[in-house]
Design a protein around this motif. Sequence first.
Motif, short mmCIF file in Angstrom:
data_model
loop_
_atom_site.label_atom_id
_atom_site.label_comp_id
_atom_site.label_asym_id
_atom_site.label_seq_id
_atom_site.Cartn_x
_atom_site.Cartn_y
_atom_site.Cartn_z
N GLY A 100 -9.10 11.16 0.14
CA GLY A 100 -8.91 11.69 -1.21
C GLY A 100 -9.17 10.71 -2.34
N TYR A 101 -9.53 9.47 -2.00
CA TYR A 101 -9.74 8.47 -3.05
C TYR A 101 -10.79 8.98 -4.04
CZ TYR A 101 -10.04 3.98 -5.37
OH TYR A 101 -9.99 3.00 -6.31
N PRO A 102 -10.44 9.13 -5.34
CA PRO A 102 -11.33 9.81 -6.27
C PRO A 102 -12.34 8.94 -7.02
CG PRO A 102 -9.23 9.42 -7.32
CD PRO A 102 -9.11 8.89 -5.91
N PHE A 103 -12.23 7.63 -6.88
CA PHE A 103 -13.11 6.74 -7.64
C PHE A 103 -14.20 6.17 -6.72
CE2 PHE A 103 -8.72 5.95 -9.37
CZ PHE A 103 -8.81 6.87 -10.39
N ALA A 104 -15.14 5.45 -7.31
CA ALA A 104 -16.19 4.82 -6.52
C ALA A 104 -15.56 3.88 -5.50
CB ALA A 104 -17.14 4.05 -7.43
N ARG A 105 -16.00 3.98 -4.25
CA ARG A 105 -15.45 3.14 -3.19
C ARG A 105 -16.06 1.75 -3.20
NH1 ARG A 105 -12.83 5.65 1.16
NH2 ARG A 105 -12.41 7.80 0.69
N ILE A 106 -17.31 1.66 -3.52
CA ILE A 106 -17.97 0.36 -3.55
C ILE A 106 -18.44 0.12 -4.97
CG2 ILE A 106 -19.91 -0.99 -2.70
CD1 ILE A 106 -19.74 0.68 -0.13
N ASP A 107 -17.90 -0.92 -5.55
CA ASP A 107 -18.18 -1.22 -6.94
C ASP A 107 -18.12 -2.74 -7.08
OD1 ASP A 107 -17.94 -1.69 -9.74
OD2 ASP A 107 -17.09 0.31 -10.02
N ASP A 108 -19.16 -3.34 -7.62
CA ASP A 108 -19.21 -4.80 -7.75
C ASP A 108 -18.23 -5.34 -8.78
OD1 ASP A 108 -21.15 -4.96 -5.83
OD2 ASP A 108 -22.82 -4.93 -7.26
N PRO A 112 -10.79 -1.10 -5.37
CA PRO A 112 -10.16 0.19 -5.10
C PRO A 112 -8.81 -0.01 -4.39
CG PRO A 112 -11.79 -0.28 -3.41
CD PRO A 112 -11.78 -1.45 -4.35
N TYR A 113 -7.77 0.61 -4.91
CA TYR A 113 -6.43 0.49 -4.31
C TYR A 113 -5.79 1.85 -4.13
CZ TYR A 113 -6.42 -4.50 -5.38
OH TYR A 113 -6.72 -5.84 -5.43
N ILE A 114 -4.89 1.91 -3.15
CA ILE A 114 -4.01 3.05 -2.99
C ILE A 114 -2.58 2.52 -3.06
CG2 ILE A 114 -3.23 4.92 -1.50
CD1 ILE A 114 -6.01 5.07 -0.30
N VAL A 115 -1.78 3.12 -3.93
CA VAL A 115 -0.37 2.79 -4.04
C VAL A 115 0.38 3.85 -3.25
CG1 VAL A 115 1.58 2.42 -5.59
CG2 VAL A 115 -0.74 1.84 -6.35
N PHE A 116 0.98 3.45 -2.12
CA PHE A 116 1.72 4.36 -1.27
C PHE A 116 3.16 4.43 -1.73
CE2 PHE A 116 -1.80 2.83 1.27
CZ PHE A 116 -2.26 3.99 1.88
N GLY A 117 3.75 5.60 -1.64
CA GLY A 117 5.12 5.75 -2.07
C GLY A 117 5.96 6.54 -1.09
N SER A 118 7.23 6.14 -0.98
CA SER A 118 8.16 6.88 -0.13
C SER A 118 9.07 7.77 -0.98
CB SER A 118 9.00 5.91 0.70
OG SER A 118 9.70 5.02 -0.15
N ASP A 119 8.86 7.78 -2.29
CA ASP A 119 9.68 8.57 -3.20
C ASP A 119 8.75 9.16 -4.27
OD1 ASP A 119 11.34 9.54 -5.23
OD2 ASP A 119 12.76 7.88 -5.07
N ASP A 120 8.50 10.46 -4.17
CA ASP A 120 7.59 11.12 -5.12
C ASP A 120 8.04 10.97 -6.56
OD1 ASP A 120 5.62 11.94 -3.35
OD2 ASP A 120 6.52 13.90 -2.99
N GLY A 143 -2.04 11.31 -6.51
CA GLY A 143 -2.47 12.05 -5.35
C GLY A 143 -1.25 12.50 -4.57
N GLN A 144 -1.45 13.11 -3.42
CA GLN A 144 -0.34 13.57 -2.59
C GLN A 144 0.32 12.37 -1.90
OE1 GLN A 144 -0.20 17.20 -1.45
NE2 GLN A 144 1.50 16.94 -0.04
#
Length: 188
Positions: A100-108, A112-120, A143-144
């Motif tokens: 679901g990552y919505p931004f460019a995956r490869i960018d010079d 790209p980061y995902i911040v995971f959470g255990s509390d919505d 994201g979800q």
Amino acid sequence: MASPKKKKDAPLTRYVALLRGVNVNGITIKSVDLKALFADELGFGAVRTVLASGNVLFDTDAPDAAALRTRIEQALRQRFGYEAWIVLLTQKQVADMATGYPFARIDDERHPYIVFGSDDAMLDEIIEKAGTVDAKVEQLVRGQGVLYWQCPRGESLETPVAKLLAKTRYKSSTTTRNLRTVEKLITD
């Protein structure tokens, strides 16, 4: 006389434990010791650590993820003597989040980061406090169960969102991983 029916073993689930704050700020845990804790002391199967940033993959038939999370956090605290928090997800959940990552995956120019959470509620609070993000500097989208974040290379500690994520308030419920690290967690 017929033999009693053998109870079917519960299916194993592949989990990803994302430890927060490992091998930074004086909390040093060697991968071999982390793997031993999960395999030998906690009794999980197919244990594998990924990189030195506190990522553990393992199999278990434990039915209750919340209880499992608490058990792992307590074992980390007892074994390594620090205030341990994790985000615990199935490997499938992590794969779906990466997809679901919505931004460019490869960018010079950007990471790209995902911040995971255990509390919505905490993730919602971060989005609210971040307000309108300057898209010329960084991007942040909900994201979800995660926040998707992109920031300039070399500035992952300096941007407004980075400073917000570093607040003590979010220590127990969030942890951030580079998308490339996340992709290593789902190719096992």
